[in-house]
Design an enzyme around this catalytic site. Sequence first.
Site, PDB file in Angstrom:
ATOM      1  N   GLU A  31       0.865  -1.181   0.000  1.00  0.00           N
ATOM      2  CA  GLU A  31       0.000   0.000   0.000  1.00  0.00           C
ATOM      3  C   GLU A  31       0.896   1.224   0.000  1.00  0.00           C
ATOM      4  O   GLU A  31       1.648   1.453   0.952  1.00  0.00           O
ATOM      5  CB  GLU A  31      -0.949  -0.035   1.205  1.00  0.00           C
ATOM      6  CG  GLU A  31      -1.979  -1.162   1.116  1.00  0.00           C
ATOM      7  CD  GLU A  31      -2.769  -1.150  -0.199  1.00  0.00           C
ATOM      8  OE1 GLU A  31      -3.180  -0.062  -0.643  1.00  0.00           O
ATOM      9  OE2 GLU A  31      -2.956  -2.222  -0.793  1.00  0.00           O
ATOM     10  N   CYS A  77      -1.300   9.550   3.302  1.00  0.00           N
ATOM     11  CA  CYS A  77      -1.338   9.064   1.927  1.00  0.00           C
ATOM     12  C   CYS A  77      -2.619   9.535   1.240  1.00  0.00           C
ATOM     13  O   CYS A  77      -2.691   9.645   0.036  1.00  0.00           O
ATOM     14  CB  CYS A  77      -1.242   7.547   1.900  1.00  0.00           C
ATOM     15  SG  CYS A  77      -2.474   6.764   2.940  1.00  0.00           S
TER      16      CYS A  77
HETATM   17  P1  NDP Z   1       9.154   4.545   3.334  1.00  0.00           P
HETATM   18  O1  NDP Z   1       8.823   3.767   2.127  1.00  0.00           O
HETATM   19  O2  NDP Z   1      10.335   5.407   3.318  1.00  0.00           O
HETATM   20  O3  NDP Z   1       9.351   3.553   4.584  1.00  0.00           O
HETATM   21  C1  NDP Z   1       8.373   2.632   4.958  1.00  0.00           C
HETATM   22  C2  NDP Z   1       9.020   1.483   5.700  1.00  0.00           C
HETATM   23  O4  NDP Z   1       9.867   0.762   4.805  1.00  0.00           O
HETATM   24  C3  NDP Z   1       9.909   1.910   6.861  1.00  0.00           C
HETATM   25  O5  NDP Z   1       9.768   1.003   7.924  1.00  0.00           O
HETATM   26  C4  NDP Z   1      11.295   1.832   6.242  1.00  0.00           C
HETATM   27  O6  NDP Z   1      12.313   1.665   7.199  1.00  0.00           O
HETATM   28  C5  NDP Z   1      11.150   0.610   5.376  1.00  0.00           C
HETATM   29  N1  NDP Z   1      12.137   0.479   4.303  1.00  0.00           N
HETATM   30  C6  NDP Z   1      12.918   1.438   3.732  1.00  0.00           C
HETATM   31  N2  NDP Z   1      13.682   0.910   2.757  1.00  0.00           N
HETATM   32  C7  NDP Z   1      13.408  -0.411   2.704  1.00  0.00           C
HETATM   33  C8  NDP Z   1      13.883  -1.501   1.902  1.00  0.00           C
HETATM   34  N3  NDP Z   1      14.786  -1.315   0.945  1.00  0.00           N
HETATM   35  N4  NDP Z   1      13.361  -2.726   2.109  1.00  0.00           N
HETATM   36  C9  NDP Z   1      12.431  -2.931   3.070  1.00  0.00           C
HETATM   37  N5  NDP Z   1      11.958  -1.939   3.872  1.00  0.00           N
HETATM   38  C10 NDP Z   1      12.428  -0.699   3.678  1.00  0.00           C
HETATM   39  O7  NDP Z   1       7.833   5.359   3.710  1.00  0.00           O
HETATM   40  P2  NDP Z   1       7.600   6.401   4.897  1.00  0.00           P
HETATM   41  O8  NDP Z   1       7.839   5.730   6.213  1.00  0.00           O
HETATM   42  O9  NDP Z   1       8.324   7.658   4.599  1.00  0.00           O
HETATM   43  O10 NDP Z   1       6.015   6.624   4.803  1.00  0.00           O
HETATM   44  C11 NDP Z   1       5.429   7.536   3.957  1.00  0.00           C
HETATM   45  C12 NDP Z   1       4.902   6.868   2.707  1.00  0.00           C
HETATM   46  O11 NDP Z   1       3.946   5.881   3.057  1.00  0.00           O
HETATM   47  C13 NDP Z   1       4.169   7.830   1.791  1.00  0.00           C
HETATM   48  O12 NDP Z   1       4.516   7.569   0.461  1.00  0.00           O
HETATM   49  C14 NDP Z   1       2.705   7.504   2.045  1.00  0.00           C
HETATM   50  O13 NDP Z   1       1.845   7.860   0.977  1.00  0.00           O
HETATM   51  C15 NDP Z   1       2.767   6.035   2.262  1.00  0.00           C
HETATM   52  N6  NDP Z   1       1.593   5.564   2.979  1.00  0.00           N
HETATM   53  C16 NDP Z   1       0.643   4.834   2.297  1.00  0.00           C
HETATM   54  C17 NDP Z   1      -0.514   4.440   2.919  1.00  0.00           C
HETATM   55  C18 NDP Z   1      -1.538   3.616   2.199  1.00  0.00           C
HETATM   56  O14 NDP Z   1      -2.402   3.033   2.859  1.00  0.00           O
HETATM   57  N7  NDP Z   1      -1.494   3.535   0.887  1.00  0.00           N
HETATM   58  C19 NDP Z   1      -0.778   4.811   4.313  1.00  0.00           C
HETATM   59  C20 NDP Z   1       0.292   5.548   4.936  1.00  0.00           C
HETATM   60  C21 NDP Z   1       1.428   5.904   4.278  1.00  0.00           C
HETATM   61  P3  NDP Z   1      13.149   2.944   7.760  1.00  0.00           P
HETATM   62  O15 NDP Z   1      12.258   3.650   8.693  1.00  0.00           O
HETATM   63  O16 NDP Z   1      14.314   2.326   8.420  1.00  0.00           O
HETATM   64  O17 NDP Z   1      13.527   3.768   6.563  1.00  0.00           O
END
Ligand code: NDP
Length: 515
Positions: A287, A321
Amino acid sequence: MTPEPYRPEPIETFQSPEAFEAMRKALTEVRAQFGRHYPLIIGGEKVHTQATITSTNPSNPSEMIGVSAKAGIAEADAALDAAWRAFQSWKDWPQEHRSRVLLKAAQIMKRRQRELEAWLVYEIGKNWVEAAADVAEAIDFIRYYAISALKYKDGAPVVPYPGEDNEAFYIPLGVGVVIAPWNFPLAILTGMTVAPIAVGNCVVSKPAEDTVVIAAKLFEILEEAGLPAGVANYLPGSGSEVGAYLVQHPRTRFVNFTGSLEVGLRIHESAARLSPGQVWLKRAFLELGGKDGLIVDETADLAAAAQATVQSAYGFQGQKCSAASRLIVVDAVHDLLMEQILHRTEGLIVGPAEENPDMGPVASAQQEKTVLSYIEIGQQEGRLALGGRKLEGSGFFIAPTVFERVSPDARIAQEEIFGPVLSVIRVPDFDTALEVANGTRYGLTGGVFSRKRERLERARREFHVGNLYFNRKITGALVGVQPFGGFNLSGTDTKAGGPDYLLNFLQMKSVTERF
Ligand code: NDP
């Protein structure tokens, strides 16, 4: 087992003196707990590590909220081991027993509601009502999934066939990895963790690094509720290291991810590749982001449209989001509507989240940098009507920003900014509005303000988003009421909080006995 029917938890608005005072007290009590250390939880054991993650207050980054242990590869392996061990018995628990543990967890969360809200205020800069909505949604997810799980316990109906006894029943997939974002750090982590375990899977959950303290609170609650050791393992760590390692691991059966498009695409690819020794096709639930558009036509109630736009664009500083980041306005009402939007936006108070302003800080130094860089791009692409700058104060405060005269293909009209920035696109008529609204690679939420029935019906069919709202704000989906998930590059449309969500984590087995 006859649980109370599911109903969404009311969201506290803190208008009553009792609620206001209770929150003030919770904020004081939580502040007194700053600086504590939180371990990983692997197979029920509390594991401390040399490496740590420090969580700070975005309203005042010099203030430390807590320190978390930080998992590496060895801990990730240990967590997968523990989860598979726990799976051997958890998968066979009667569904009523599994649901009962979760309903108890929901009750504990409810008891700790104000305290959890206070942690969210400090750790990620939500104002009080936004924090209350996050906690209420987490409680809703637990109750909704615990109750929904009961409907799968007797399997699915099959057509009788002469001379045979046929049945079809559901079994869990195995062990999955949950990777969560920081923006709904309690609700989304809770929902993505609890749904698979409700139906007998076990998980390893990795929270976002910015929100490790509120995540640790969820695991305290699951432990208190009596969830057996190893069913949900808590593994804060770096996404690009431990997150990526878990995703590619041959013993990971599914990945439940919410986050950015960029990371989601990487996970999609990695999960699709067969690792040596892997004996299944991984399921990846992704998502992702949005570039959500709100259409206002010439028949709309402009006061209501202005209010909904401001709520949808600037609630939690636009870091949802579902946030409105494109306002698509029909020419005839553009100036009138903009007058009202600018008036309302000018009145928004931005400040430390603890003081319950309209808007708190953005989440981190990284977020601040990204949002300010898009504001710079916006100066070239549109006309800055309001805001467009960092505000005074120790936190990551950014003024609510409006760009007018933005072209539909401008970067600020196409790329997710994830901050308090609204791009206004002026269009000649409703037909063009709909075309512009659909003209992005995303498809998460959208909205239409109109009094014309045929336009609403047309948008119902043609506005291609997973969650569409008419004549109201486009944020704030309720569990069970508005199943949530996006189309196109916004995700795999898993519809969290929807009636079919749990099926993602089940497989159906068909058994035939010849008589
Ligand atoms: P990120 O994609 O930066 O991070 C999300 C998670 O993924 C974090 O726990 C992060 O860890 C981890 N992560 C980062 N790199 C990797 C990798 N290579 N492999 C596996 N895991 C990884 O998103 P944000 O946390 O910045 O959240 C914001 C985003 O989420 C926005 O784009 C928003 O639109 C979306 N979102 C979507 C929703 C939906 O329902 N569609 C709801 C809420 C948010 P770490 O913290 O260590 O970087």
